[in-house]
Design an enzyme around this catalytic site. Structure first.
Site: not given
Lengths: 68, 68, 68, 68, 68, 68
Positions: D1-3, D41
């Protein structure tokens, strides 16, 4: 004094939808965290699908590949 | 190496004003925090008034309502 | 209503320096862009030198290598 | 889930380059931090050179001064 | 795939309140903009009152001055 | 002069992994976009799983529910 930044792709976004999001988010912060609406800032960034990547590909490409 | 991001509405913004802000902020960080101007980054984001909410309404609507 | 986010490494930062930056940046935006101080938000993020990279290395490593 | 948010000046940027950056960054996070590409993302913001300051001057001015 | 970043001061924040904000914001984006909850990211940053300035002063100072 | 901000949950993050990400991202920007490593800033924010929401729930809750 909350600052809320919402980044979305620039697909199907209207002034009405943005206004509804601003109202809703401000209300949530007021009701849940007792934040003052008058100093609650909500900024919406609409990002080109070329500039938004997920799963290692740009959304532009993903939409075409998935025909959606 | 500071990174400064300034978000403002896209109202009455000129290249001269942006240049003056860049100079001023860089100088502040140099004088107060001894930061090297050559690696001080200042990025200014100009946001549409449709996309900036305060007090639960978009600035576009607020300007019309308050006739300002 | 400007929103200013300042990211710096967590080196030699004091409350007094942060207060001076907040005053200075708010004043700049008032004088140059006629922004209302009462709705000008300045947020300072202090980042660990392990988490700040420049020149392809973490500042922690860079400080040791350059003995600064 | 990194942004991941990448801010660059809007100079010499092509869809192909952006696509390559999205692939590369997503792969790095998968290999080094075992992050799931499907929820990684990557958002690229292209900033006007008027709006990007370094060394106390806008990149537009810097380019002209340094004739680069 | 929206990315929502909420910055608030670190005053009176509980896990329950944060959970309620996450639920509420995700639901708003689903209902108003038909965004998929499973790829809607909400990140809450809690900022020290020393590091949050409004009206040209740190919230820490403002709270004391206004005895609130 | 790129500015890269990487937000990840604060799970299984080590200095070595962060250093490898900084090296890798800087190299990508150099090779693909001819950006100068010496002015490429990479900032990694590690976010508590209470403060990161996806699918309308905090990652803390999601990990427990999914027993992962």
């Amino acid at each position: 004094m909350p600052y809320v930044n919402i980044k979305i792709t620039n697909e199907n976004v209207s002034s009405e939808k943005k206004a509804a999001i601003i109202v809703g988010v401000t209300k949530l912060l007021e009701e849940i965290m007792q934040k003052n609406p008058e100093t609650t800032v909500v900024v919406i960034d609409e990002v080109s699908t070329d500039n938004w990547g997920i799963g290692g590909e740009a959304v532009t490409v993903r939409r075409i590949r998935k025909n959606i």
